[in-house]
Write a protein that holds these residues in place. Structure first.
Motif, PDB file in Angstrom:
ATOM      1  N   GLU A  39      29.996  72.304  23.092  1.00 57.49           N
ATOM      2  CA  GLU A  39      28.776  71.519  23.265  1.00 57.49           C
ATOM      3  C   GLU A  39      29.112  70.165  23.891  1.00 57.49           C
ATOM      4  OE1 GLU A  39      25.945  74.110  21.676  1.00 57.49           O
ATOM      5  OE2 GLU A  39      25.457  72.002  21.962  1.00 57.49           O
ATOM      6  N   ARG A  40      28.144  69.641  24.596  1.00 54.55           N
ATOM      7  CA  ARG A  40      28.265  68.273  25.082  1.00 54.55           C
ATOM      8  C   ARG A  40      28.364  67.334  23.877  1.00 54.55           C
ATOM      9  NH1 ARG A  40      22.790  65.870  26.997  1.00 54.55           N
ATOM     10  NH2 ARG A  40      22.574  65.923  24.749  1.00 54.55           N
ATOM     11  N   GLU A  41      29.194  66.311  24.034  1.00 52.60           N
ATOM     12  CA  GLU A  41      29.405  65.363  22.936  1.00 52.60           C
ATOM     13  C   GLU A  41      29.244  63.935  23.444  1.00 52.60           C
ATOM     14  OE1 GLU A  41      33.445  65.135  21.469  1.00 52.60           O
ATOM     15  OE2 GLU A  41      32.756  64.482  19.483  1.00 52.60           O
ATOM     16  N   LEU A  42      28.489  63.155  22.713  1.00 49.78           N
ATOM     17  CA  LEU A  42      28.382  61.726  23.018  1.00 49.78           C
ATOM     18  C   LEU A  42      29.628  61.045  22.476  1.00 49.78           C
ATOM     19  CD1 LEU A  42      26.843  59.205  23.996  1.00 49.78           C
ATOM     20  CD2 LEU A  42      25.730  59.146  21.751  1.00 49.78           C
ATOM     21  N   VAL A  43      30.442  60.516  23.365  1.00 50.50           N
ATOM     22  CA  VAL A  43      31.667  59.839  22.958  1.00 50.50           C
ATOM     23  C   VAL A  43      31.352  58.455  22.405  1.00 50.50           C
ATOM     24  CG1 VAL A  43      33.857  58.891  23.766  1.00 50.50           C
ATOM     25  CG2 VAL A  43      33.039  61.098  24.633  1.00 50.50           C
ATOM     26  N   GLY A  44      30.466  57.746  23.084  1.00 49.05           N
ATOM     27  CA  GLY A  44      30.097  56.414  22.627  1.00 49.05           C
ATOM     28  C   GLY A  44      29.103  55.787  23.565  1.00 49.05           C
ATOM     29  N   GLY A  45      28.656  54.597  23.184  1.00 46.75           N
ATOM     30  CA  GLY A  45      27.688  53.895  23.999  1.00 46.75           C
ATOM     31  C   GLY A  45      27.843  52.397  23.870  1.00 46.75           C
ATOM     32  N   ILE A  46      27.217  51.677  24.789  1.00 47.63           N
ATOM     33  CA  ILE A  46      27.306  50.221  24.784  1.00 47.63           C
ATOM     34  C   ILE A  46      25.948  49.649  25.148  1.00 47.63           C
ATOM     35  CG2 ILE A  46      28.110  50.114  27.186  1.00 47.63           C
ATOM     36  CD1 ILE A  46      29.953  47.763  26.240  1.00 47.63           C
ATOM     37  N   SER A  47      25.604  48.553  24.485  1.00 48.41           N
ATOM     38  CA  SER A  47      24.311  47.921  24.717  1.00 48.41           C
ATOM     39  C   SER A  47      24.307  47.204  26.060  1.00 48.41           C
ATOM     40  CB  SER A  47      24.017  46.949  23.577  1.00 48.41           C
ATOM     41  OG  SER A  47      25.025  45.956  23.497  1.00 48.41           O
TER      42      SER A  47
END
Length: 123
Positions: free
Chosen positions: A44-52
């Motif tokens: 599955e696709r995975e969200l590794v991380g994010g930034i504001s």
């Protein structure tokens, strides 16, 4: 319309580091929340991380905490993913994505995404 182009992928050995870049165009970059995703074959696709938008807040999935760092340079319209202590299970197609609204940890509301850059980790 935002265009995203990733670069920096490649073949590395386990334990090595790699920095991915994602260059954005076509929008006001500093207003977008940016995320890094990965997808390995058969997974599955995975969200590794994010930034504001201003880089004040970040989110990381548990498996990369302490090893990966997301940063951005709004003067260059670029977001980065610094990956340290790479493991074979980190191998995947990595791509960046952009959205205006929503939580950094939510993975189903990104509006734009790039084509991705391949990361291969040999053991």
């Amino acid at each position: 319309q935002v265009q995203l182009v990733e670069s920096g992928g490649g073949l590395v050995q386990a334990g090595d580091s790699l920095r991915l870049s994602c260059a954005a165009s076509g929008g006001t970059f500093s207003t977008y929340k940016m995320g890094w995703f990965r997808q390995a074959p058969g997974k599955e696709r995975e969200l590794v991380g994010g930034i504001s938008p201003l880089g004040i807040s970040t989110y990381y999935t548990d498996s990369v905490k302490g090893r990966f760092t997301i940063s951005r340079d709004n003067t260059k319209n670029t977001v980065y993913l610094q990956m340290n202590s790479l493991k074979p299970e980190d191998a995947a197609l990595y791509y960046c994505a952009a959205k205006l609204f929503g939580s950094l940890s939510r993975d189903d509301d990104y509006n734009y995404r790039g084509q991705g850059t391949q990361v291969t980790v040999s053991s």
